[in-house]
Design a protein around this motif. Structure first.
Motif, PDB file in Angstrom:
ATOM      1  N   ALA A  86     -14.010 -28.985  45.185  1.00  0.00           N
ATOM      2  CA  ALA A  86     -12.915 -28.575  46.077  1.00  0.00           C
ATOM      3  C   ALA A  86     -11.631 -29.309  45.702  1.00  0.00           C
ATOM      4  O   ALA A  86     -10.539 -28.727  45.719  1.00  0.00           O
ATOM      5  CB  ALA A  86     -13.293 -28.858  47.526  1.00  0.00           C
ATOM      6  N   VAL A 133     -10.080 -27.686  42.742  1.00  0.00           N
ATOM      7  CA  VAL A 133      -9.355 -26.461  43.129  1.00  0.00           C
ATOM      8  C   VAL A 133      -8.003 -26.830  43.729  1.00  0.00           C
ATOM      9  O   VAL A 133      -6.970 -26.264  43.372  1.00  0.00           O
ATOM     10  CB  VAL A 133     -10.180 -25.637  44.147  1.00  0.00           C
ATOM     11  N   ALA A 134      -8.026 -27.825  44.626  1.00  0.00           N
ATOM     12  CA  ALA A 134      -6.782 -28.243  45.284  1.00  0.00           C
ATOM     13  C   ALA A 134      -5.781 -28.739  44.244  1.00  0.00           C
ATOM     14  O   ALA A 134      -4.583 -28.415  44.310  1.00  0.00           O
ATOM     15  CB  ALA A 134      -7.077 -29.334  46.304  1.00  0.00           C
ATOM     16  N   VAL A 189      -4.855 -20.423  50.841  1.00  0.00           N
ATOM     17  CA  VAL A 189      -6.005 -21.350  50.833  1.00  0.00           C
ATOM     18  C   VAL A 189      -6.813 -21.223  52.126  1.00  0.00           C
ATOM     19  O   VAL A 189      -7.997 -21.549  52.156  1.00  0.00           O
ATOM     20  CB  VAL A 189      -5.578 -22.819  50.613  1.00  0.00           C
ATOM     21  N   THR A 190      -6.153 -20.740  53.163  1.00  0.00           N
ATOM     22  CA  THR A 190      -6.861 -20.539  54.432  1.00  0.00           C
ATOM     23  C   THR A 190      -8.038 -19.572  54.247  1.00  0.00           C
ATOM     24  O   THR A 190      -9.051 -19.685  54.929  1.00  0.00           O
ATOM     25  CB  THR A 190      -5.872 -19.961  55.473  1.00  0.00           C
ATOM     26  N   PHE A 191      -7.848 -18.636  53.313  1.00  0.00           N
ATOM     27  CA  PHE A 191      -8.886 -17.616  53.094  1.00  0.00           C
ATOM     28  C   PHE A 191      -9.717 -17.919  51.851  1.00  0.00           C
ATOM     29  O   PHE A 191     -10.327 -17.017  51.274  1.00  0.00           O
ATOM     30  CB  PHE A 191      -8.223 -16.242  52.971  1.00  0.00           C
ATOM     31  N   ALA A 192      -9.705 -19.186  51.442  1.00  0.00           N
ATOM     32  CA  ALA A 192     -10.393 -19.563  50.199  1.00  0.00           C
ATOM     33  C   ALA A 192     -11.846 -19.124  50.201  1.00  0.00           C
ATOM     34  O   ALA A 192     -12.386 -18.718  49.167  1.00  0.00           O
ATOM     35  CB  ALA A 192     -10.287 -21.072  49.998  1.00  0.00           C
ATOM     36  N   SER A 193     -12.463 -19.201  51.357  1.00  0.00           N
ATOM     37  CA  SER A 193     -13.871 -18.854  51.464  1.00  0.00           C
ATOM     38  C   SER A 193     -14.127 -17.412  51.025  1.00  0.00           C
ATOM     39  O   SER A 193     -15.166 -17.118  50.419  1.00  0.00           O
ATOM     40  CB  SER A 193     -14.316 -19.051  52.913  1.00  0.00           C
ATOM     41  N   PHE A 242     -17.079 -20.691  47.178  1.00  0.00           N
ATOM     42  CA  PHE A 242     -16.263 -21.803  47.692  1.00  0.00           C
ATOM     43  C   PHE A 242     -16.981 -22.595  48.791  1.00  0.00           C
ATOM     44  O   PHE A 242     -16.877 -23.822  48.847  1.00  0.00           O
ATOM     45  CB  PHE A 242     -14.937 -21.261  48.227  1.00  0.00           C
ATOM     46  N   ASN A 282      -1.700 -22.439  57.937  1.00  0.00           N
ATOM     47  CA  ASN A 282      -2.135 -23.715  57.363  1.00  0.00           C
ATOM     48  C   ASN A 282      -1.143 -24.787  57.797  1.00  0.00           C
ATOM     49  O   ASN A 282      -0.124 -24.995  57.154  1.00  0.00           O
ATOM     50  CB  ASN A 282      -2.194 -23.581  55.837  1.00  0.00           C
TER      51      ASN A 282
END
Lengths: 328, 383
Positions: free
Chosen positions: A219, A222-223, A201-205, A211, A310
């Protein structure tokens, strides 16, 4: 909600499939929060007892989520399963908390204090954080040599704090074979998606198109989806791993009953087990122990790397495969 | 004995001096002093320039009234570009994106060296400014930023370098003096030689010039004041403030960049390190502004630009949404505050501005032609 896994063996394929599906749904949903995950913990312990007893050729009741065993009083029949899941879940959570605290507390403290000191440039005591962290990893690797069997022991004995019955747990581990090593390796492997679920999730962007422009509601969606998948995965993985651990434990006790420490197991839940094989050599036992410590180190590494990617303070205290089956 | 490094240093300086005749033509600088403050380690707008969320109340609520706030400064999203501290700093210094090459990066540590001239090189090539008045101030935790003192562009480079102030440089000075002084036991000498060699090895460039006599004189005072053990001087970003204040007093730089960095500690997850570090930088800025206002040489003659090297993520899937700066949109969103003579006061510059415009604008303010810089000159900042 009804009985989930209390499906008679003779029921049809479709009924069994429905039963499995119900178990999966209930287990998944309960893994979503730390409080409800205690119920899953209790259910998993009861299932371990069931699996171990079956492996030992003994009578066993399949655990349910809510209903108790057939033939018990109406109240016990109506709520017995739920009560047992709560009682055993709480007892196990307490035992596991005590068993894991020696390393989780060190980890949490070392990370917090170490970086706090580093931020303050306390060069004079820069060694404290890393040293404590390393100590925590050593303690973790040592405890994990015994913890899966200790957990199985408490599940089978159904006795509060049986996890700390050191002589029996040590003896059970002594009678395990290479399957126990494989269980540890598989656990570490199965933990990878848990690690990925936190780390990615850290790299979700970069992973999820658009995103960066998501609304808070999107968001959150997604979570929620990620959490649901994690919960489902954690539950299924634990059913497999804990069931496997229970079988290894039962096999180890069966061997122990034929060994020099058989008296230790007199009066225990599996003392009427079917005969087991011979225990392994002392040398291979020590080799396995060293290998186990090395394998468990990989899980500690996952936890540390996951925290770097994270961070959450409570992740030091619980991992779904170590303490609460909560899909963090 | 002449070491390889010393030989190379002399050789490099000689080659550079003979190759660049412009040195002799350099003019006396009469423009404003320039102080570029990197509000670094990556910070978000919310915790810095958002009036409600700021942990930098001096910068946002007091200093901003003295200049122009550019709330929408952006780092362009280019292929291969990243929101790293090194890249952001070089964008600010060179006025170009991706104006760097790898100088031996390792895992977790970018080692980049500029391939285009930096502001320091432009300024020193144009004006007769000694190296000790073109200063970079760095923290000890980022030795990789020791590479920003000069680039490798053919017409600029080592002869127009800036000098670096950091604990790393102080230790280089200190161990050189310890080894010179003598009177050491064998074990002490061995330890000092080892430490000195390790410090030298941080900068693997062939040519690493010695620190100028003026810088060494300042280190001598520093050593006299704080001693050798490193336990008495301010630490972290407070150290950078202290070095900046000493420089203003003793070296009188015409162009100085201060590379604050500690908000980046939040990579390890503790959110309070981020907010505390912002507050520490804010206090450092206050002290520097007070020093400027009290110093005849700097008062009303100094342009101060405060700007982050990069932003940080705003990831709602994480408990600490700003833990990293992994090239997300928010990591590209920064800001700048410009204060100084002829700069408008209390103004919000309400346009999208590119990060590389900072270098071009400062070059213009200093009367320097930054021929390789690509950003726009923000002439609208000035009255």
């Amino acid at each position: 909600m009804s009985v989930a896994a209390d499906i008679p063996q003779e029921s049809g394929f479709l009924m069994r499939l429905l039963g499995i599906l119900k178990t999966l749904i209930i287990g998944t949903l309960l893994c979503l929060t730390p409080v409800t995950s205690v119920l899953v913990l209790g259910w998993l312990m009861r299932r371990m007892r069931f699996v171990a007893r079956r492996r030992a050729g003994l009578e066993a009741d399949r655990p349910g989520w809510v209903l108790g065993c057939r033939g018990s009083g109406w109240l016990a029949r109506l709520m017995g399963g739920l009560a047992a899941n709560i009682r055993i879940g709480l007892g196990t959570a307490f035992s596991l908390l005590l068993a894991t605290l020696p390393f989780t507390a060190i980890w949490a403290l070392s990370w917090w204090a170490g970086w706090e000191n580093s931020f303050g440039k306390g060069y004079e005591q820069a060694f404290v954080g890393p040293s404590l962290g390393l100590l925590g990893v050593v303690v973790f690797c040592l405890i994990m040599i015994w913890l899966p069997m200790a957990l199985a022991h408490q599940a089978v004995e159904d006795r509060a704090l049986a996890l700390f019955e050191w002589r029996m747990v040590r003896n059970a581990v002594r009678h395990t074979g290479w399957g126990y090593v494989l269980l540890a390796a598989t656990t570490v492997f199965f933990a990878l998606p848990v690690f990925a679920g936190r780390g990615l999730v850290t790299f979700a962007s970069g992973i999820i198109p658009g995103f960066d422009t998501f609304s808070p509601e999107q968001a959150e969606q997604v979570a929620g989806t990620i959490l649901l998948f994690k919960a489902g995965y954690v539950f299924v993985a634990l059913v497999i791993l804990r069931g496997w651990a229970a079988r290894i434990y039962a096999a180890a006790v069966a061997r122990a009953l034929e060994g020099p420490n058989a008296a230790l197991w007199a009066g225990t839940a599996l003392h009427n087990s079917l005969p087991g094989g011979r225990r392994g050599w002392m040398l291979t036992h020590w080799m396995r122990s060293v290998l186990l410590a090395v394998i468990w180190f990989a899980l500690a590494f996952q936890i540390f790397l996951g925290q770097f990617l994270n961070y959450d303070w409570y992740v030091w205290l619980t991992h779904p495969f170590l303490f609460l089956p909560w899909a963090i | 004995m002449v070491t390889r490094r010393a030989f190379n240093a002399g050789l490099g300086a000689g080659i550079a001096a003979s190759a660049i005749p412009q040195i002799a033509q350099a003019k006396t600088y009469r423009g404003p002093n320039v102080i570029l403050i990197r509000f670094g380690g990556g910070v978000r707008r919310h915790e810095t320039i958002d009036e409600a969320g700021t942990y930098a109340p001096y910068t946002r609520k007091i200093l901003a009234k003295r200049g122009v706030l550019i709330p929408d400064l952006r780092i362009d999203r280019l292929d291969g570009g990243n929101t790293s501290h090194a890249e952001g700093t070089l964008n600010l210094l060179t006025g170009r994106y991706q104006a760097y090459r790898d100088a031996g990066s390792t895992f977790f540590e970018d080692r980049l060296e500029p391939t285009e001239p930096t502001l320091f090189e432009y300024m020193r090539r144009t004006y007769d400014i000694p190296s000790h008045q073109a200063l970079l101030i760095n923290g000890e935790d980022r030795p990789q930023e020791e590479f920003f003192t000069y680039g490798i562009h053919g017409h600029y480079g080592i002869d127009f370098r800036s000098e670096m102030l950091s604990l790393h440089r102080f230790k280089l000075y200190k161990f050189a003096r310890i080894l010179e002084t003598g009177g050491l036991t064998d074990a002490e000498r061995e330890a000092a030689e080892k430490a000195y060699a390790e410090l030298l090895a941080v900068d693997a460039r062939e040519i690493a010039p010695d620190q100028s006599p003026e810088i060494q004189a300042m280190w001598a005072k520093w050593r006299e004041h704080y001693g050798d053990d490193g336990f008495k001087n301010p630490r972290g970003d407070r150290l950078l403030t202290e070095l900046a204040l000493w420089s203003l007093r003793d070296l009188q730089p015409r162009l100085m960049m201060i590379n604050y960095q500690d908000p980046d500690y939040v990579h390890w997850g503790n959110a309070s390190h981020y907010t505390r570090a912002i507050a520490i930088i804010d206090d450092g800025i206050r002290r520097i502004m007070e020093a400027i206002d009290q110093n005849e040489r700097y008062r009303n003659n100094t342009i101060v630009v405060i700007t982050p090297d990069c932003g940080r993520d705003a990831n709602p899937l994480m408990s600490v949404p700003f833990q990293h700066h992994f090239n997300s949109r928010a990591a590209h969103e920064v800001w700048a505050l410009v204060v100084g003579p002829r700069v408008s006061k209390g103004r919000i510059y309400d346009r999208k501005i590119d990060q590389i415009s900072i270098a071009a604008t400062l070059a213009e303010a200093m009367g320097v032609r930054a021929e390789r810089a690509e950003g726009d000159v923000l002439s609208g900042l000035f009255t």
